[in-house]
Design an enzyme around this catalytic site. Sequence first.
Site, PDB file in Angstrom:
ATOM      1  N   ASP A   1       0.890  -1.141   0.000  1.00  0.00           N
ATOM      2  CA  ASP A   1       0.000   0.000   0.000  1.00  0.00           C
ATOM      3  C   ASP A   1       0.940   1.205   0.000  1.00  0.00           C
ATOM      4  O   ASP A   1       2.033   1.133   0.539  1.00  0.00           O
ATOM      5  CB  ASP A   1      -0.833  -0.051   1.275  1.00  0.00           C
TER       6      ASP A   1
ATOM      7  N   ASP B   1      -0.881  -0.689   6.303  1.00  0.00           N
ATOM      8  CA  ASP B   1      -0.865  -0.238   7.690  1.00  0.00           C
ATOM      9  C   ASP B   1      -2.096  -0.701   8.459  1.00  0.00           C
ATOM     10  O   ASP B   1      -2.256  -0.410   9.624  1.00  0.00           O
ATOM     11  CB  ASP B   1      -0.687   1.280   7.785  1.00  0.00           C
TER      12      ASP B   1
ATOM     13  N   ASP C   1      -6.799  -1.207   4.959  1.00  0.00           N
ATOM     14  CA  ASP C   1      -6.347  -2.298   4.098  1.00  0.00           C
ATOM     15  C   ASP C   1      -6.824  -3.658   4.564  1.00  0.00           C
ATOM     16  O   ASP C   1      -6.421  -4.675   4.011  1.00  0.00           O
ATOM     17  CB  ASP C   1      -4.813  -2.348   4.056  1.00  0.00           C
TER      18      ASP C   1
END
Lengths: 642, 123
Positions: free
Chosen positions: A330, A523, A527
Amino acid sequence: MSIASRFWISLILSLPMLAEMIFHPFGWMLPGGEWTMLVLTTIIMAVSAGPFWQSAWASFQKHHSNMDTLVAIGTATAYFYSIYAMMTHQAVFFESAAFVTTFVLLGQVFEERMRNNASNAVDKLVNLQAKEAEVLKNGELVKIPLSEVTVGDLIRVKPGEKIAVDGVITEGSSAIDESMVTGESMPVEKGKGDRVIGSTLNSNGTFMFKAEKVGSDTMLSQIVELVKKAQNSHAPIQKLTDQVSNIFVPIVLIISILTFLVWYVLLGASVANALIFAVSVVVIACPCALGLATPTALMVGTGRSAKMGILIKNGEVLEAVNDITTVVFDKTGTITMGKPEVTDIVGDQKQILPLAASLESNSEHPLAAAVLTKAKAAGVKVTPVTEFQAIEGKGVQALVNDQMAFVGNDKLLADHAITAELKRTAVKLQTAAKTVVYVGLGTQVIGLIAIQDTPKATSKEAIAALKTRGLKTVMLTGDNERVAKAIADQVGIDSVIADVLPADKADHVKALQKSGKVAFVGDGINDAPALTVADVGIAMGSGTDIAIESGGIVLVKNDLRDVDLALAMSRKTFSRIKLNLFWAFVYNVLGIPVAAGVFYAIGLTLSPELAGLAMAFSSLSVVTSSVLLNRAKITTNVSEIA
Amino acid sequence: MIRILVLIVGLLLIGFIAWWFFGKHAVATETASVTNDVQEIDVDVNGGYSPEKVVLKKGVPAVLNFTRRDPSTCLDRVVFPDFGINRELPKGEKQAIQIDTSHPGEFQWACGMDMFHGKLIIK
């Protein structure tokens, strides 16, 4: 009676027989001869080997069998045959029964110690907790035990003291050594408003903090809980040993009887010789080594990782890491700092920022926060807006001073006009890795705000390390293609998937899984679906809120380099499991035929004593190999990580 | 002649071992009784676990009391992998193990070496 004392009794009583064995060729005889042997061995059988028989009988009644079944049958056969042989004036082998018992117990003494070594890593973590805390009560500081601290308490921490629970500093500042929880070796400077973690060590300053999490909610408690589960989890590879262990002992008993029959009936060996082969088979077989191979390595591996701030959730994750071919990251907060800042404002400076700030004041988007911070710093006044409306995936619009205004990303350009010059500037900013926000009135874009989220200092090194491992790196982001590319080039990412809506991240991970196993690093805040879908979800922790639920691996420290370390550690642990299993299988597969006398023709045979010694060392060596995992060198391609 | 006799005895023994260990034999099962909102079951550890299958009611706090009588080091720990429990069982001492019964399902427990198994059913 403890195993150690059973061992010592057995050893001391075996020594005269050992002396007889060594000095017999030189003409020395044990005083009393066979009668002395009978007495010594009988004591060993009753005292040291008795518990084996007891346990073997108990499990036999339940249709079970174990290690003790084999030891009991092996020693009993040797012992009772020798009594029969003594009465019929044939050669005896009391010493076999005695030595086998001694060796097996020796192995168990060491093994017990090693197993305790392997499992006490977690207990050490729990002992890190502070015992008491100095709490402000009715304006006075009083010392109370840790268990009485409640949420909301104000706690004072003096230099050199341990921080009792998780909380936020309200007054003062200090450097804090968090190595015991995060694995980070450098002390971290913390001041008012910063979070502190319970059980970490205050170094030089004095400060007050407000307790936010106590008891089982603290980060340390959660880590301990997670590590405990991981250490006792099952790795899929164990399914094989589970099946083998259920049938192992009876199969060995059958092989042993067959051995006797082949030697005695088919080959015409004497009863004594055939029996020695049969006893050797029973004694050399070692199901314990098989059973211990995986759990001990898993325990040591996950324990050691936890000390480095890498929490591996279970054996399944550990195994999955081995087949990973692609690592997906990400962008925001993982590769970058996650703290976007406004760098450029293009257009009428007096108009753009106030307009954007007014529109964004209701938004929760991270970029909005950057705009508002900038507005606050510039002293810009926010005008109240009406008819506020979010345009899904594009931006927001509202009436400001009776004029329709909007703020958003590239996708807004489809419906709104923009000058060629502004467009060129936007591209230039994007190529410089800056996210561009378009600000407009009516249908016309009147200005741009460039926002930059810089990559973490360690990201480049972390990505390079993964690439040396031969892994493909991919970055997923909701950002514009050009910005994403620019960031990717800065840190060395192979490919970029840009313009991804948060909800679609999981789908992109799924698509990538078609060409191989995928690890997703995020994190954990937005996500969670992607972390769950990926074969290995790696959640980066930030502060005390660790995304324990979503990731298979949790990195306590917010350092991307730990991804490489986590992969290295998982692989090392898994390869140690495989090594252990390989050794345990090979040992049994080779040992049993040798003991059965298959290689008699080329002069390779094993006496029951040697078989017993080999057995003791096989399970001991497996456990030792697991414990040595604590010292094994972990080859990572990143620097500075101990 | 004696060799033939030995052969027959040996083969019979093999047959017995196969039947005794691999044949289908009933497993001791016990369902916990609830007293004062706690369900409790005593598990005797001697050559395996008895009962080997424990049925617990969902949502009621449960305690399994393990007492090891077996001298074997094989059984000196009991491990519940799904609950993160790994407890030492000192010989002859009753060890109370609390089980979280909030999730239904079938869970295995095993000795420290994964040789002896027991099953926990929460429903």
